[in-house]
Design an enzyme around this catalytic site. Structure first.
Site, PDB file in Angstrom:
ATOM      1  N   GLU A  32      19.863 -14.842  18.816  1.00 25.07           N
ATOM      2  CA  GLU A  32      20.598 -14.788  20.085  1.00 25.07           C
ATOM      3  C   GLU A  32      20.730 -16.182  20.699  1.00 25.07           C
ATOM      4  OE1 GLU A  32      22.352 -12.507  21.234  1.00 25.07           O
ATOM      5  OE2 GLU A  32      21.707 -10.834  19.991  1.00 25.07           O
ATOM      6  N   GLN A  37      27.438 -19.699  22.463  1.00 25.75           N
ATOM      7  CA  GLN A  37      28.516 -20.698  22.316  1.00 25.75           C
ATOM      8  C   GLN A  37      28.820 -21.064  20.874  1.00 25.75           C
ATOM      9  OE1 GLN A  37      29.176 -22.247  25.576  1.00 25.75           O
ATOM     10  NE2 GLN A  37      27.197 -22.763  26.425  1.00 25.75           N
ATOM     11  N   TYR A  77      24.764 -28.145  20.953  1.00 26.50           N
ATOM     12  CA  TYR A  77      24.030 -27.643  22.120  1.00 26.50           C
ATOM     13  C   TYR A  77      22.517 -27.706  21.876  1.00 26.50           C
ATOM     14  CZ  TYR A  77      28.626 -25.853  23.296  1.00 26.50           C
ATOM     15  OH  TYR A  77      29.965 -25.730  23.545  1.00 26.50           O
ATOM     16  N   TYR A 115      21.581 -12.989  29.834  1.00 28.82           N
ATOM     17  CA  TYR A 115      22.112 -12.433  28.586  1.00 28.82           C
ATOM     18  C   TYR A 115      21.015 -12.319  27.520  1.00 28.82           C
ATOM     19  CZ  TYR A 115      23.968 -12.083  23.999  1.00 28.82           C
ATOM     20  OH  TYR A 115      24.153 -11.654  22.707  1.00 28.82           O
ATOM     21  N   ASP A 133      28.055 -10.838  27.865  1.00 26.24           N
ATOM     22  CA  ASP A 133      28.536 -12.133  27.364  1.00 26.24           C
ATOM     23  C   ASP A 133      30.061 -12.127  27.512  1.00 26.24           C
ATOM     24  OD1 ASP A 133      29.516 -10.520  25.382  1.00 26.24           O
ATOM     25  OD2 ASP A 133      28.800 -11.755  23.719  1.00 26.24           O
TER      26      ASP A 133
END
Ligand code: SF4
Length: 349
Positions: A32, A37, A77, A115, A133
């Protein structure tokens, strides 16, 4: 709402994804986190390698940050990786090494938002917790023809309330229900051209009935990414290349890349002098373009020869180390995808 039809559709068509074959809360949490993204097909090989190398929460907690970033290298990220790592350490310290089941406790962990907490609690522990989401927002906005701007706080709260109500009454496993909503958004109720004729919930869908599916969800205009010009310098020999490590806390913090700076020719000259090179010896090799969430980077790349030097004292706002790295060690080093693009253009990879 015809909830059973959505669930039976999901059981029929669900994509066979590696994290759907496990109930291990740690593995589900990792998946998850990676999926935030990032697309499923990008995540899959990273997920498999990460779980192979760090198969338990304990092993993640004990791993040095450099190793965790190395396994994340190229996925983007990177804050997610650092947060996951910090949270694993907290779970060992404060929860006896077991991931908590409750949303409130999960949300106390680094990097775990509403989330992820809902996903882990419902999918791994079977609790009746909602998740929202981008896919769920779109599906619910259409199913219930929501007029709110879904990015406003009122719009977000409305979608969350709906998702919570639905999961409380959903048939079957709550984790399956949540995944069914996301799967519908990912494969049928897509942003453009939703395939309403093949949709398992077309009968109760208000947006379809009113012919407004394409107009929902309502959003405010997005901020266009800003273009940033940079230069990067690839200094190499037959066996080494010079890489610099970004300072922690900055964009790409802790990751290695060819040294660079925001700006153009003047910054390249300045950087070359700092590395004790003659700027006239550099050869321009082209430009790399790379898009981040709010920035579009245009990086002009120059190449030069590396002498005997292996380390530089280069205090700068961006970097905390600059070293000549053996080419054989490159694969092990934590780098962003942008760095690999720069090295490829210069002929290193
Ligand atoms: Fe989306 Fe169309 Fe299904 Fe409604 S009927 S949920 S708009 S795909």
């Amino acid at each position: 709402m015809a909830m059973a039809s959505l669930l039976s559709w999901y059981h029929r068509v669900a994509r066979d994804l590696p994290w759907r074959r496990t109930r291990d809360p740690y593995a589900i949490w990792v998946s998850e986190t990676m999926l935030q993204q990032t697309r499923v097909d990008t995540v899959t090989p990273y997920y498999e390698r990460f779980l192979r190398e760090l198969p338990t929460l304990q092993s993640l907690a004990e791993a040095p940050e450099e190793r965790v970033l190395g396994l994340w290298s190229g996925l983007g990220y990177y804050r997610r990786a650092r947060m996951l790592h910090a949270a694993a350490r907290r779970v060992v310290r404060e929860h006896g090494g077991r991931l908590p089941e409750e949303v409130q406790q999960l949300r106390g962990l680094e990097g775990v938002g509403a989330y992820t907490a809902g996903a882990v609690s419902s999918i791994a522990f079977g609790r009746r917790e909602a998740l929202v989401d981008g896919n769920v927002v779109r599906v619910l906005a259409r199913l219930f023809a929501l007029d709110d701007e879904v990015e406003s706080s009122a719009g977000k709260a409305r979608v969350w309330r709906l998702a919570e109500r639905l999961v409380k009454d959903a048939p079957g496993e709550p984790g399956d229900w949540n995944q069914a909503l996301m799967e519908l958004g990912a494969t049928v109720c897509t942003p453009r051209d939703p395939r309403c004729s093949g949709c398992p919930v077309s009968a109760p869908c208000l947006a379809r009935a009113r012919g407004i599916a394409g107009e929902l969800p309502r959003t405010s205009a997005r901020r266009a990414p800003v273009t940033v010009r940079r230069i990067a310098l690839v200094l190499m020999s037959a066996s080494r290349v010079v890489l610099a490590r970004r300072r922690p806390g900055a964009l790409f913090g802790g990751l290695w890349e060819p040294p660079g700076a925001d700006g153009g020719a003047r910054e390249l000259t300045r950087l070359a002098r700092r590395l004790e090179l003659d700027p006239r010896s550099l050869e321009p090799v082209g430009e790399v373009r790379h898009v981040l969430t709010h920035r579009r980077l245009h990086v002009a790349v120059a190449r030069g020869s590396l002498g005997r030097r292996r380390r530089w004292e280069v205090p700068s706002a961006e970097y905390d180390a600059i070293e000549a790295v053996a080419l054989g060690d490159l694969a092990e080093l934590a780098q962003a995808r942008l760095s690999r693009k720069l090295l490829a253009l210069a002929g290193v990879l």
